[in-house]
Design an enzyme around this catalytic site. Structure first.
Site, mmCIF file in Angstrom:
data_model
loop_
_atom_site.group_PDB
_atom_site.id
_atom_site.type_symbol
_atom_site.label_atom_id
_atom_site.label_comp_id
_atom_site.label_asym_id
_atom_site.label_seq_id
_atom_site.Cartn_x
_atom_site.Cartn_y
_atom_site.Cartn_z
ATOM 1 N N PRO A 1 0.618 -1.195 -0.011
ATOM 2 C CA PRO A 1 0.162 -0.012 0.064
ATOM 3 C C PRO A 1 0.883 1.324 -0.003
ATOM 4 O O PRO A 1 1.531 1.478 0.885
ATOM 5 C CB PRO A 1 -0.513 -0.042 1.373
ATOM 6 C CG PRO A 1 -0.711 -1.598 1.687
ATOM 7 C CD PRO A 1 0.584 -2.159 1.066
ATOM 8 N N GLU A 2 0.656 1.951 -1.091
ATOM 9 C CA GLU A 2 1.263 3.529 -1.006
ATOM 10 C C GLU A 2 -0.181 4.428 -1.306
ATOM 11 O O GLU A 2 -0.920 3.812 -1.002
ATOM 12 C CB GLU A 2 2.316 3.544 -2.353
ATOM 13 C CG GLU A 2 3.308 2.547 -2.279
ATOM 14 C CD GLU A 2 4.365 2.558 -3.625
ATOM 15 O OE1 GLU A 2 4.526 3.736 -3.993
ATOM 16 O OE2 GLU A 2 4.881 1.352 -3.793
#
Length: 278
Positions: free
Chosen positions: A2-3
């Site tokens: 997750p960015e």
DNA sequence: CTTGGGACCTGGCTGC
DNA sequence: TGCAGCCAGGTCCCAA
């Protein structure tokens, strides 16, 4: 992993279901994920609180609560937040029951993810740089933050104090879009390159949000569906494949101990070469 | 001050 | 087939 686009997608997809709902029970299965004090205290403080709003700062997800405290979640590498999962899940580290019958599950195989319950959000996120999708993220601001840095521009983009929310995948994609070699010294970027990079960062992140994030490794959206941003990746995780633009073989190097992908045809500068590039 | 490297963590992959 | 060993990477921490 997750960015920013993945966290933003989670925010977008949880909000309509959870805003206005109250925590009715909390179960911490791994005490290590709670970054603020003992799990029992965390649980007692959270139960009864209403979610007034959900926002995002960098890769942090912020739940604003009715008593002016905030629940903060960082998914790090392998964390995911699932809403009302049908099947029993592996690697559940915490679960939350809410009014409306909702059940929120924090799953994280690698145990890097963390949750906080704080009075002041700034106590967790104060060191973050500007939001890349915010109005104040301008080429001059980016330049000010990296113009005296001798590190590779790829490393600079991974520094959350330079700009918040970019991780390994989107750093590579933004540098490809800007046609800048990832090993270029940050301080060597011209004003034109800073402007291009600034624009490329925004474009890459916005396009990934449109795709609901990139489902590589374990990322899934809250309702269990995959994102599709990885299908549009030009270089990230495509080592050895031909570049869609010029046909050169996409190369992989290690920068700051991260696998870094770039196209030697489209991002041609060699580290240490004199500027400007040809 | 800046920079680099190790620690954390474990599923999945490689190679014998 | 089985198993050891390595790799992935976001962030913090420490040393130079």
């Amino acid at each position: 992993m997750p960015e920013l686009p993945e966290v933003e997608t989670i925010r977008n997809e949880l909000s309509p279901w959870l805003i206005g709902e109250c925590f009715t029970d909390v179960c911490i299965l791994d005490a290590r994920i709670v970054a603020t004090g003992p799990p029992d205290e965390f649980r007692q403080k959270l139960i009864g609180q209403k979610i007034e709003g959900i926002s995002r700062r960098g890769k942090y997800l912020l739940f604003k609560l009715s008593n002016a405290t905030s629940l903060i979640v960082h998914l790090r590498m392998t964390g995911s937040l699932l809403l009302d999962p049908i099947d029993a899940q592996r690697y559940v580290r915490a679960s939350f029951d809410l009014t409306g019958g909702h059940h929120l599950v924090f799953r994280d195989s690698r145990r890097f993810g963390r949750i906080w319950l704080v009075d002041d959000v700034d106590s967790v996120v104060s060191k973050l740089g500007p939001e890349p999708l915010g109005d104040d993220f301008r080429p001059g601001v980016l330049g000010q933050r990296i113009s005296r840095r001798s590190i590779a521009v790829k490393s600079a983009l991974l520094d959350q104090g330079v700009v918040a929310g970019i991780g390994n995948m989107y750093a590579d994609e933004a540098l490809f879009a800007a046609r800048i070699h990832p090993l270029t010294r940050a301080s060597d970027l011209s004003e034109d390159e800073l402007e291009t990079l600034c624009h490329s960062i925004r474009t890459v992140l916005l396009e990934a949000i449109e795709c609901r994030g990139a489902s590589v490794d374990t990322y899934l959206r809250p309702e269990g569906a995959a994102g599709t941003a990885q299908c549009s990746f030009k270089v990230a995780r495509r080592g050895g494949e031909p570049c869609a633009v010029c046909g050169s073989k996409i190369e992989r190097v290690r920068i700051q101990n991260r696998g870094t992908y770039y196209c030697p045809g489209c991002q041609p500068i060699e580290p240490g070469s004199s500027r400007p590039r040809a």
